[in-house]
Design a protein around this motif. Structure first.
Motif, short mmCIF file in Angstrom:
data_model
loop_
_atom_site.label_atom_id
_atom_site.label_comp_id
_atom_site.label_asym_id
_atom_site.label_seq_id
_atom_site.Cartn_x
_atom_site.Cartn_y
_atom_site.Cartn_z
N SER A 112 40.56 -9.62 14.02
CA SER A 112 41.90 -9.03 14.06
C SER A 112 42.20 -8.41 15.41
N GLY A 113 41.74 -9.02 16.49
CA GLY A 113 42.00 -8.47 17.80
C GLY A 113 41.30 -7.14 17.95
N VAL A 168 47.47 -14.64 18.08
CA VAL A 168 47.13 -13.88 16.87
C VAL A 168 47.19 -14.74 15.62
N GLY A 169 47.36 -16.03 15.81
CA GLY A 169 47.33 -16.95 14.68
C GLY A 169 47.92 -18.29 15.08
N ALA A 170 47.72 -19.28 14.23
CA ALA A 170 48.24 -20.61 14.51
C ALA A 170 49.74 -20.55 14.75
N GLY A 211 46.76 -3.60 19.88
CA GLY A 211 45.35 -3.97 19.85
C GLY A 211 45.08 -5.39 20.27
N ASN A 212 46.11 -6.09 20.71
CA ASN A 212 45.90 -7.49 21.06
C ASN A 212 45.64 -7.74 22.54
N GLN A 213 45.83 -6.73 23.37
CA GLN A 213 45.54 -6.89 24.78
C GLN A 213 44.34 -6.01 25.12
N ASN A 240 36.91 -18.54 11.29
CA ASN A 240 38.21 -18.28 10.69
C ASN A 240 38.88 -17.03 11.29
N HIS A 241 38.64 -16.84 12.59
CA HIS A 241 39.25 -15.69 13.26
C HIS A 241 40.71 -15.95 13.57
N GLU A 242 41.54 -14.94 13.32
CA GLU A 242 42.96 -15.07 13.64
C GLU A 242 43.21 -14.93 15.15
N TYR A 243 42.47 -14.04 15.78
CA TYR A 243 42.73 -13.70 17.18
C TYR A 243 41.84 -14.53 18.09
N MET A 244 42.47 -15.20 19.09
CA MET A 244 41.72 -15.91 20.11
C MET A 244 42.34 -15.60 21.46
N SER A 245 41.52 -15.65 22.50
CA SER A 245 41.99 -15.22 23.82
C SER A 245 41.21 -15.91 24.92
N TRP A 246 41.83 -15.99 26.08
CA TRP A 246 41.21 -16.54 27.29
C TRP A 246 41.20 -15.49 28.38
#
Lengths: 116, 109
Positions: free
Chosen positions: A96-97, A50-52, B94-96, A28-34
């Protein structure tokens, strides 16, 4: 609790082919990254979310598309593969990133992609 | 330009030695992360810190915000500690995240 599941583990493409790298998390993480990881270079951010319904570009977004229709899934699309996209790709998620205490990044096991 | 610099790039130690890996960064950060990447390729998070010091088992991470510097220490090193250790920082919102190129550690029995 599987964590971050990334598929496939290995892929070989010919120049110009398209494919989708799958990433799913069950935390249930808000933040996803590649990220992509190349020899002699640190991991580089391709896209993040940072979310859907919310995505944004990272450091090296060209040639890649993403979407985030659900909290769980964050696929990475290569529309027309090029040899320069030969790399190891990692998906990661966190609560949360980079903000706040106690939000470490959880990584998938990586996809080794070769474009010939 | 590299926002994150790590040293050394490669490190070989005898089992039992005390190990220090350094990380310097050039801009203000939200948080600093230490990651471990094993030869199989998987990456796990060891620490996330924004001030002070954290300890987990034989691993200790410290950060000096004023000097923009962090260290990862391994006490009583063991061959199973052999891995690549990666420093990463998150900035702004904080997102990068920006990553160092890693320190390859080999611990010899």
């Amino acid at each position: 609790n599987a964590g971050v599941t990334q598929t496939p583990k290995f892929q070989v493409l010919k120049t110009g082919q398209s494919m989708t790298l799958q990433c799913a998390q069950d935390m249930n993480h808000e933040y996803m990254s590649w990220y992509r990881q190349d020899p002699g270079m640190g991991l580089r951010l391709i896209h993040y979310s940072v979310g859907a319904g919310i995505t944004d570009q990272g450091e090296v977004p060209n040639g890649y598309n993403v979407s985030r229709s659900t909290t769980e899934d964050f696929p990475l699309r290569l529309l027309s593969a090029a040899p320069s996209q030969t790399s190891v790709y990692f998906c990661a998620s966190s609560y949360s990133g980079g903000q706040g205490v106690g939000s470490p990044l959880h990584f998938g096991n990586g996809t080794r992609l070769t474009v010939t | 330009k590299n926002e994150v610099e790590q040293s050394p790039q490669n490190l070989t130690a005898q089992e039992g030695e005390f190990i220090t890996i350094n990380c310097s960064y050039s801009v203000g950060i939200s948080a600093l992360h230490w990651l471990q990447q094993h030869p199989g390729g998987g990456i796990v998070s060891l620490f996330m810190l924004s001030s002070g010091k954290k300890k987990h088992g034989r691993l200790i991470a410290t950060i000096n915000i004023q000097e923009k510097h962090s260290s990862l220490h391994i006490t009583a090193s063991h061959p199973r500690d052999s891995a690549v250790y990666i420093c990463a920082v998150s900035m702004g919102t904080g997102n990068q995240f920006y990553f160092g190129t890693g320190t390859s550690l080999t611990v010899i029995p």
